[in-house]
Scaffold this active site. Structure first.
Site, PDB file in Angstrom:
ATOM      1  CD  GLU A  23      37.574  78.355  14.415  1.00  0.00           C
ATOM      2  OE1 GLU A  23      38.285  77.231  14.849  1.00  0.00           O
ATOM      3  OE2 GLU A  23      36.836  78.667  14.492  1.00  0.00           O
ATOM      4  CD  GLU A  79      36.117  81.357  23.305  1.00  0.00           C
ATOM      5  OE1 GLU A  79      34.990  80.961  23.364  1.00  0.00           O
ATOM      6  OE2 GLU A  79      37.603  79.918  22.443  1.00  0.00           O
ATOM      7  CE  LYS A  82      36.006  76.050  24.000  1.00  0.00           C
ATOM      8  NZ  LYS A  82      36.639  76.646  22.295  1.00  0.00           N
ATOM      9  CD  GLU A  88      38.782  72.898  23.134  1.00  0.00           C
ATOM     10  OE1 GLU A  88      38.292  73.625  22.969  1.00  0.00           O
ATOM     11  OE2 GLU A  88      39.803  72.839  22.945  1.00  0.00           O
TER      12      GLU A  88
END
Length: 114
Positions: A23, A79, A82, A88
């Site tokens: 990642e 996302e 999230k 994030e």
């Protein structure tokens, strides 16, 4: 950082451990106090990462210059549901509606992007 893992694993008796970067990326947006989390920086970071990891001249870490290190960009999608800090929700190359957040060439067919 890759070289430190290579040297540590060698010292522990595992000199041929294969590295994979699972990642890596840069947030394309965030909260007002998350300086640097923006589309320009994310696009620059990921374009340079792709250029570096797909270069025919220089691959691998300095301790293993001829070894290709498989690399996976985090993440494909932002996302939007999230929780947590703004960053994030903003690591994706695509928005939840499947539109590009910014241009990035994953095909190696274009030499430069605007």
């Amino acid at each position: 950082m890759l070289d430190s893992v290579i040297f540590a694993m060698t010292k522990l008796g595992f000199p041929n451990v294969r590295l994979v970067i699972a990642e890596i990326g840069w947030p394309n947006a965030g909260d007002v106090d998350q300086i640097g989390a923006n589309i320009f920086n994310a696009a620059t970071y990921n374009r340079n990462l792709i250029r570096r990891m797909t270069s025919k001249l220089a691959t691998g870490a300095p301790a293993r210059p001829s070894v290709v290190i498989p690399t996976f960009i985090f993440a494909l999608y932002n996302e939007n549901q999230k929780g947590g800090p703004g960053t994030e929700r903003h690591w994706g190359l695509l928005s939840p509606n499947e539109t590009s957040v910014y241009e990035v060439d994953l095909t190696e067919k274009r030499s430069e992007l605007d």
